[in-house]
Design a protein around this motif. Structure first.
Motif, PDB file in Angstrom:
ATOM      1  N   GLN A  23      -4.591  12.657  15.890  1.00  0.00           N
ATOM      2  CA  GLN A  23      -5.798  12.968  16.661  1.00  0.00           C
ATOM      3  C   GLN A  23      -5.538  13.911  17.828  1.00  0.00           C
ATOM      4  O   GLN A  23      -6.472  14.351  18.490  1.00  0.00           O
ATOM      5  CB  GLN A  23      -6.446  11.675  17.164  1.00  0.00           C
ATOM      6  CG  GLN A  23      -6.987  10.830  16.009  1.00  0.00           C
ATOM      7  CD  GLN A  23      -7.615   9.564  16.518  1.00  0.00           C
ATOM      8  OE1 GLN A  23      -6.921   8.608  16.844  1.00  0.00           O
ATOM      9  NE2 GLN A  23      -8.936   9.547  16.613  1.00  0.00           N
ATOM     10  N   CYS A  67     -14.605   6.133  16.108  1.00  0.00           N
ATOM     11  CA  CYS A  67     -13.342   6.863  16.099  1.00  0.00           C
ATOM     12  C   CYS A  67     -13.493   8.087  16.995  1.00  0.00           C
ATOM     13  O   CYS A  67     -14.520   8.779  16.921  1.00  0.00           O
ATOM     14  CB  CYS A  67     -13.008   7.281  14.668  1.00  0.00           C
ATOM     15  SG  CYS A  67     -11.494   8.247  14.522  1.00  0.00           S
ATOM     16  N   LEU A  68     -12.501   8.361  17.825  1.00  0.00           N
ATOM     17  CA  LEU A  68     -12.585   9.504  18.746  1.00  0.00           C
ATOM     18  C   LEU A  68     -12.699  10.838  18.000  1.00  0.00           C
ATOM     19  O   LEU A  68     -13.195  11.806  18.560  1.00  0.00           O
ATOM     20  CB  LEU A  68     -11.369   9.534  19.683  1.00  0.00           C
ATOM     21  CG  LEU A  68     -11.273   8.399  20.712  1.00  0.00           C
ATOM     22  CD1 LEU A  68      -9.972   8.496  21.492  1.00  0.00           C
ATOM     23  CD2 LEU A  68     -12.463   8.387  21.652  1.00  0.00           C
ATOM     24  N   HIS A 105      -7.009   0.296  12.001  1.00  0.00           N
ATOM     25  CA  HIS A 105      -7.650   1.625  12.074  1.00  0.00           C
ATOM     26  C   HIS A 105      -6.606   2.708  12.372  1.00  0.00           C
ATOM     27  O   HIS A 105      -6.562   3.744  11.709  1.00  0.00           O
ATOM     28  CB  HIS A 105      -8.736   1.583  13.164  1.00  0.00           C
ATOM     29  CG  HIS A 105      -9.455   2.878  13.384  1.00  0.00           C
ATOM     30  ND1 HIS A 105     -10.789   3.048  13.102  1.00  0.00           N
ATOM     31  CD2 HIS A 105      -9.025   4.073  13.890  1.00  0.00           C
ATOM     32  CE1 HIS A 105     -11.143   4.298  13.408  1.00  0.00           C
ATOM     33  NE2 HIS A 105     -10.092   4.939  13.893  1.00  0.00           N
ATOM     34  N   GLU A 106      -5.741   2.439  13.365  1.00  0.00           N
ATOM     35  CA  GLU A 106      -4.721   3.435  13.758  1.00  0.00           C
ATOM     36  C   GLU A 106      -3.656   3.592  12.672  1.00  0.00           C
ATOM     37  O   GLU A 106      -3.197   4.706  12.409  1.00  0.00           O
ATOM     38  CB  GLU A 106      -4.067   3.060  15.089  1.00  0.00           C
ATOM     39  CG  GLU A 106      -5.014   3.007  16.285  1.00  0.00           C
ATOM     40  CD  GLU A 106      -5.912   4.219  16.426  1.00  0.00           C
ATOM     41  OE1 GLU A 106      -5.482   5.347  16.108  1.00  0.00           O
ATOM     42  OE2 GLU A 106      -7.080   4.037  16.819  1.00  0.00           O
ATOM     43  N   HIS A 108      -4.844   5.969  10.206  1.00  0.00           N
ATOM     44  CA  HIS A 108      -4.702   7.361  10.661  1.00  0.00           C
ATOM     45  C   HIS A 108      -3.316   7.908  10.349  1.00  0.00           C
ATOM     46  O   HIS A 108      -3.166   9.058   9.941  1.00  0.00           O
ATOM     47  CB  HIS A 108      -4.872   7.444  12.193  1.00  0.00           C
ATOM     48  CG  HIS A 108      -6.283   7.669  12.654  1.00  0.00           C
ATOM     49  ND1 HIS A 108      -7.012   8.780  12.292  1.00  0.00           N
ATOM     50  CD2 HIS A 108      -7.078   6.947  13.474  1.00  0.00           C
ATOM     51  CE1 HIS A 108      -8.210   8.713  12.872  1.00  0.00           C
ATOM     52  NE2 HIS A 108      -8.281   7.612  13.593  1.00  0.00           N
TER      53      HIS A 108
HETATM   54 ZN    ZN Z   1      -9.811   6.806  14.679  1.00  0.00          ZN
END
Ligand code: ZN
Length: 190
Positions: free
Chosen positions: A50, A107-108, A149-150, A153
């Motif tokens: 990210q 999510c960012l 979640h991470e 990613h």
């Molecule tokens: Zn995310």
């Protein structure tokens, strides 16, 4: 230093992270910058992808969320959550356990997009911390959701991949718009 975030449509979000070897000064700097970026963005987690780096590295901090509690235990004993925040996970391995729970997730890399996602209620984690020490813990609640979640990613998996097909179909116009905007910005930056 607050780093620029990458958004949906940026190919780095689909890259599997490369394992980290030694914790070099540049990795240490990246960790500090990622924590700063997560705080500035008011996120509970941020993966290296990210901020444009395909590495097995994520940072988490659930302290800001009071209405969705988290649990943490080390060697079967309850641990002080605050003491372990912000949390740095390098080369994590996870084993989700417990019940399946559905809850809202954001999510960012997807501003203003939220969806109900099914995750496990608890997760066993083994990871290297910022000091280079490998350790194991079990977490639950929001932290367990954030870790799953991470971890996704770091494999190039995004939360929209885990949405129910109908939900994702409903969001398609917003998702397409974000993807187009990101691609246009990347093209402009070249
Ligand atoms: Zn995310």
């Amino acid at each position: 230093m607050v780093l620029p975030l990458t958004f949906y449509g940026n190919p780095v979000l689909r890259k599997k992270g490369v394992p980290i070897g030694d914790i070099t000064p540049s990795i240490r700097k990246l960790i500090a910058d990622m924590i700063e970026t997560m705080e500035a963005s008011r996120g509970v987690g941020l993966a290296a992808q990210q901020v444009g780096e395909a590495l097995q590295l994520t940072v988490l901090d659930v302290r800001g969320v009071k209405d969705r509690p988290s649990t943490l235990s080390v060697n079967g004993k309850e641990a002080d959550l605050e003491e372990h925040m912000p949390m740095v996970l390098i080369n994590p391995e996870i084993q989700p356990t417990g019940d399946k729970v559905v809850a809202s997730e954001g999510c960012l890399s997807f501003p203003e997009i939220f969806g109900e996602i099914e995750r496990r209620s608890e997760v066993d984690v083994t990871a290297t911390n910022a000091k280079g020490k490998r350790w194991t813990f079990r977490c639950g609640g929001l932290l367990a959701r954030a870790v799953q979640h991470e971890f996704d990613h770091l494999q190039g998996i995004l939360f929209i991949d885990r949405m129910e097909r109908e939900v994702k179909a409903e969001m398609k116009p917003e998702l397409d718009e974000l993807q187009e905007k990101t691609k246009a910005e990347l093209k402009k930056a070249k």
